[in-house]
Design an enzyme around this catalytic site. Structure first.
Site, PDB file in Angstrom:
ATOM      1  N   GLU A  40       0.854  -1.185   0.000  1.00 51.26           N
ATOM      2  CA  GLU A  40       0.000   0.000   0.000  1.00 51.26           C
ATOM      3  C   GLU A  40       0.890   1.234   0.000  1.00 51.26           C
ATOM      4  O   GLU A  40       1.708   1.402   0.912  1.00 51.26           O
ATOM      5  CB  GLU A  40      -0.895  -0.008   1.244  1.00 51.26           C
ATOM      6  CG  GLU A  40      -1.707   1.257   1.460  1.00 51.26           C
ATOM      7  CD  GLU A  40      -2.364   1.295   2.830  1.00 51.26           C
ATOM      8  OE1 GLU A  40      -2.545   2.412   3.358  1.00 51.26           O
ATOM      9  OE2 GLU A  40      -2.677   0.231   3.397  1.00 51.26           O
ATOM     10  N   LYS A 129     -10.869  -1.842   7.439  1.00 52.92           N
ATOM     11  CA  LYS A 129      -9.572  -1.641   8.073  1.00 52.92           C
ATOM     12  C   LYS A 129      -9.802  -1.197   9.513  1.00 52.92           C
ATOM     13  O   LYS A 129     -10.297  -0.089   9.752  1.00 52.92           O
ATOM     14  CB  LYS A 129      -8.786  -0.572   7.295  1.00 52.92           C
ATOM     15  CG  LYS A 129      -7.536  -0.067   8.007  1.00 52.92           C
ATOM     16  CD  LYS A 129      -6.855   0.988   7.157  1.00 52.92           C
ATOM     17  CE  LYS A 129      -5.774   1.724   7.925  1.00 52.92           C
ATOM     18  NZ  LYS A 129      -5.027   2.660   7.060  1.00 52.92           N
TER      19      LYS A 129
END
Length: 205
Positions: A40, A129
């Protein structure tokens, strides 16, 4: 296999936040050599779009490359234009999530409560998340997975090599790891072999 299915096979997703652009190729190669298969790259990093494009070009079909800290629809557009295969945010913004669903790009919003988890899931989140995870701990994941076992959880925030296994064992699909994994000393010394070894330690190898 879909991007989401591939992500579920990635127990550790390094979060590359504000890393030096000129060292990004070495960092990502070291992570890949250590066994990482998804990264990411946060949109608040200098040259974030370039790093996404270059990583995708270098590791076509071998490494998933996503964009993090996607806070706005403009961020979505920049990330998607660069080719980001998934999007991650620290918060839950229903407009941004709806936009990514419309564009058919997996979006992982940040959540902190069971209510936010359900709202995000119902709005089309690919997974959620849990952030900041260390504030809640692995026990929270184990507890919430009872009634909400159908919602996949990525945990990020304050997780270390010593605690990563507890989060995965508690039911997290993946763990996002930032500076605790991509440590400053590895980057400053360009110790790519050391970073690869660190990755293997996190993966249990």
């Amino acid at each position: 296999m879909s991007v989401l299915d591939q992500l579920k096979d990635c127990p550790i997703i390094p979060v590359l936040r504000k890393i030096p652009y000129e060292k990004s190729a070495g960092i990502i190669q070291a992570l890949y050599d250590g066994g990482i298969r998804a990264v990411e790259i946060t949109m608040d990093s200098e040259n974030a779009e370039a790093m996404i494009r270059e990583a995708l070009d270098r590791f076509t079909g071998k490494l998933l490359v996503g964009a993090g800290t996607v806070l706005t629809i403009a961020d979505c557009d920049l990330a998607m234009d660069a080719g980001a295969q998934f999007l991650v945010a620290p918060n839950f913004n229903s407009d941004v999530l709806a936009y990514s669903v419309e564009k058919n790009v997996p979006f992982i919003p940040g959540v902190f409560t069971p209510s936010e988890m359900v709202l995000a899931d119902q709005a089309g989140a690919a997974m959620v998340k849990l952030f900041p995870a260390s504030t809640l701990g692995p026990g929270f994941i184990k507890d919430v997975k009872g009634p909400l076992g159908h919602i996949d959880i990525l945990t990020t925030g304050g997780i270390t090599k010593e605690t990563v296994r507890a989060y995965l064992d508690a039911g997290a699909v993946s763990v996002g790891a930032g500076s605790a994994l991509v440590r400053k000393e590895f980057v400053e010394r360009e110790d790519w072999a050391g970073l690869s070894a660190e990755v293997r330690g996190w993966l249990g190898g």
